[in-house]
Structures are given as structure tokens and as C-alpha cells.
Design a protein around this motif. Structure first.
Motif, PDB file in Angstrom:
ATOM      1  N   LEU A 116       1.884  19.496 -13.713  1.00  0.00           N
ATOM      2  CA  LEU A 116       0.965  18.281 -13.774  1.00  0.00           C
ATOM      3  C   LEU A 116       0.015  18.803 -12.818  1.00  0.00           C
ATOM      4  O   LEU A 116      -0.743  17.646 -12.297  1.00  0.00           O
ATOM      5  CB  LEU A 116       1.765  17.310 -12.429  1.00  0.00           C
ATOM      6  CG  LEU A 116       2.889  16.726 -12.897  1.00  0.00           C
ATOM      7  CD1 LEU A 116       3.973  14.995 -12.721  1.00  0.00           C
ATOM      8  CD2 LEU A 116       3.124  15.918 -14.509  1.00  0.00           C
ATOM      9  N   GLY A 117      -0.903  19.926 -13.010  1.00  0.00           N
ATOM     10  CA  GLY A 117      -2.167  20.265 -12.658  1.00  0.00           C
ATOM     11  C   GLY A 117      -2.832  20.053 -13.733  1.00  0.00           C
ATOM     12  O   GLY A 117      -2.971  19.558 -14.596  1.00  0.00           O
ATOM     13  N   PHE A 118      -4.214  19.702 -13.235  1.00  0.00           N
ATOM     14  CA  PHE A 118      -5.125  19.519 -14.546  1.00  0.00           C
ATOM     15  C   PHE A 118      -5.690  20.434 -14.906  1.00  0.00           C
ATOM     16  O   PHE A 118      -5.342  21.756 -14.506  1.00  0.00           O
ATOM     17  CB  PHE A 118      -6.431  18.958 -13.709  1.00  0.00           C
ATOM     18  CG  PHE A 118      -6.743  17.342 -13.187  1.00  0.00           C
ATOM     19  CD1 PHE A 118      -5.622  16.621 -13.871  1.00  0.00           C
ATOM     20  CD2 PHE A 118      -6.493  17.609 -12.025  1.00  0.00           C
ATOM     21  CE1 PHE A 118      -5.024  14.972 -12.909  1.00  0.00           C
ATOM     22  CE2 PHE A 118      -6.439  15.978 -10.307  1.00  0.00           C
ATOM     23  CZ  PHE A 118      -5.285  15.094 -11.495  1.00  0.00           C
ATOM     24  N   ARG A 119      -5.752  20.932 -16.644  1.00  0.00           N
ATOM     25  CA  ARG A 119      -5.833  21.673 -17.586  1.00  0.00           C
ATOM     26  C   ARG A 119      -6.689  20.931 -18.593  1.00  0.00           C
ATOM     27  O   ARG A 119      -6.584  19.949 -18.542  1.00  0.00           O
ATOM     28  CB  ARG A 119      -4.661  22.808 -17.321  1.00  0.00           C
ATOM     29  CG  ARG A 119      -3.342  21.781 -18.413  1.00  0.00           C
ATOM     30  CD  ARG A 119      -3.630  22.102 -20.373  1.00  0.00           C
ATOM     31  NE  ARG A 119      -3.422  23.035 -20.408  1.00  0.00           N
ATOM     32  CZ  ARG A 119      -3.193  23.589 -21.321  1.00  0.00           C
ATOM     33  NH1 ARG A 119      -3.965  23.293 -22.378  1.00  0.00           N
ATOM     34  NH2 ARG A 119      -2.861  25.634 -21.487  1.00  0.00           N
ATOM     35  N   ALA A 120      -7.865  21.934 -18.682  1.00  0.00           N
ATOM     36  CA  ALA A 120      -8.204  21.418 -20.194  1.00  0.00           C
ATOM     37  C   ALA A 120      -7.571  21.923 -21.643  1.00  0.00           C
ATOM     38  O   ALA A 120      -7.114  22.423 -21.527  1.00  0.00           O
ATOM     39  CB  ALA A 120      -9.534  23.085 -20.209  1.00  0.00           C
TER      40      ALA A 120
END
Length: 211
Positions: free
Chosen positions: A187-191
Motif C-alpha cells: 500500500l505504498g504509492f507507486r507509478a
């Protein structure tokens, strides 16, 4: 003949990844649906709990979708039941307005997560809580007209670590439809290039008010 059969089996195997086994995906897409737009298009009379005004739904969790860099799996085989029990679905009515939506999202997307029903919906809640909504704009009190670039910028500003290549605004008939935010399995933001490429092409969108 044996070689032909072997070739056909190999070709069939190449078509299987999108019907993949559970947990065979690269990242999640958290889909936040702007409820007033959905209600205006699908339930203007307010006959459903999502749209009758008793509970003020702004962004709801449309789903947490397992996604690949290209394409996505759906309707995966699962040992879990297809039906989501009312007792489980009702504990998420604050972010998922109906058991029908919960069941649909589980069958189409949740089965591909590799998680149990309970853990899948807990993960949706965790992902939903991770995203900070710009309250001054998305409180739903008044209808607005906003640039899609401005919407993305507001979310990026409100969420440290979120970048423009990890968020996509979608629209339908000139109205804001969804905010799609890409997240790793932790649940970390990623491209997410493909998701980003399918964003709304309109420069401005309407943002209807709450009913």
C-alpha cells in the motif's frame, strides 16, 4: 498430430495470464468513485442507500483492483465463497455502500488478490484510510467545475509520496467519475503507466454536489 496438439496447448497457455491464479499481479489500483456523479447518472430518484441522502457518500471505495503493468486479472479461482456475507459487507457500509457492490468487487477483483474475503476488505479499508482527501474541495457541499490537472495536483499536495504518475482522474459525460490511485502490495504509492494513460482526456470536469 501430437505436435499440433502441443502447439494448441502452448497457445492456450499464453492466453491464461489475465485469468491468472490468485496473487499473480504486480500492484493494486484503489478506485475512489465520486458518489454524487454515480447517483446523478444511475439513481437520480435516490432509491438506493448510496443515493437517498441519509448517509452522505462522497468518495466511496469502488474497489481495490489487482493490476499488472499491462492488463489485469479478474474472476480468479478461489476457495472462498462467491457470496460476501451480509454480516461482513455491512461492516464496510461507510465506504462501500451496498452488499451488492461488495460482492461484485470480491468476485471480479478480490478473488485475484490471494487474500481471504475478510482480509481483502480489511485491505480496502487500509488503502482507503491511507489516502487523504482534500476536504475544502471534496466535501460535496457545492457543485464545482475543476480542471483534471488541478484535481491531481490537490491529491498530490494532500498526500506526501503520491506523484502525478501514480494517480489518474476518470470522467463520464463531462463529470468526475473516479480517482484511481496506484499502490504497491504493501500500500505504498507507486507509478502506473497504463492506468495513467487511460485517464480522462477532458481538460475540465463537473463535480456534482451531494444529494
Amino acid at each position: 498430430m501430437a505436435r499440433l496438439i502441443g502447439l494448441l496447448v502452448a497457445i492456450a497457455a499464453l492466453a491464461l495470464p489475465q485469468m491468472a491464479r490468485a496473487d499473480n499481479f504486480d500492484f493494486y489500483v484503489l478506485s475512489l468513485s465520486w458518489s454524487p456523479s454515480w447517483c446523478a447518472a444511475n439513481d437520480p430518484d435516490g432509491s438506493t442507500a448510496q443515493c437517498d441522502g441519509r448517509r452522505k457518500y462522497a468518495f466511496i471505495a469502488h474497489g481495490l483492483w489487482p493490476q499488472n503493468e499491462r492488463g489485469w486479472p479478474e474472476y480468479c479461482a478461489s476457495r472462498e465463497p462467491e457470496r460476501v456475507p451480509q454480516s461482513l459487507a455491512s461492516t464496510y457500509y461507510d465506504i462501500i455502500p451496498s452488499a451488492g457492490l461488495a460482492g461484485y468487487e470480491w468476485r471480479k477483483h478480490g478473488t485475484c488478490s490471494g487474500l481471504s474475503q475478510r482480509i481483502y476488505f480489511e485491505t480496502i479499508r487500509s488503502a482507503y484510510r491511507k489516502v487523504r482527501l482534500p476536504p475544502s474541495i471534496f466535501d460535496g457541499r457545492i457543485a464545482r467545475k475543476l480542471a483534471t490537472d488541478e484535481i491531481e495536483a490537490l491529491f498530490v499536495r494532500a498526500n506526501p509520496g503520491l506523484t502525478r504518475d501514480a494517480i489518474a482522474v476518470t470522467c463520464d459525460r463531462g463529470q468526475l467519475s473516479e480517482i484511481r490511485i496506484c499502490m504497491s502490495k504493501s500500500l505504498g504509492f507507486r507509478a502506473c503507466e497504463e492506468v495513467n494513460n487511460n485517464a480522462c482526456r477532458a481538460r475540465m470536469v463537473g463535480v456534482p454536489a451531494l444529494p
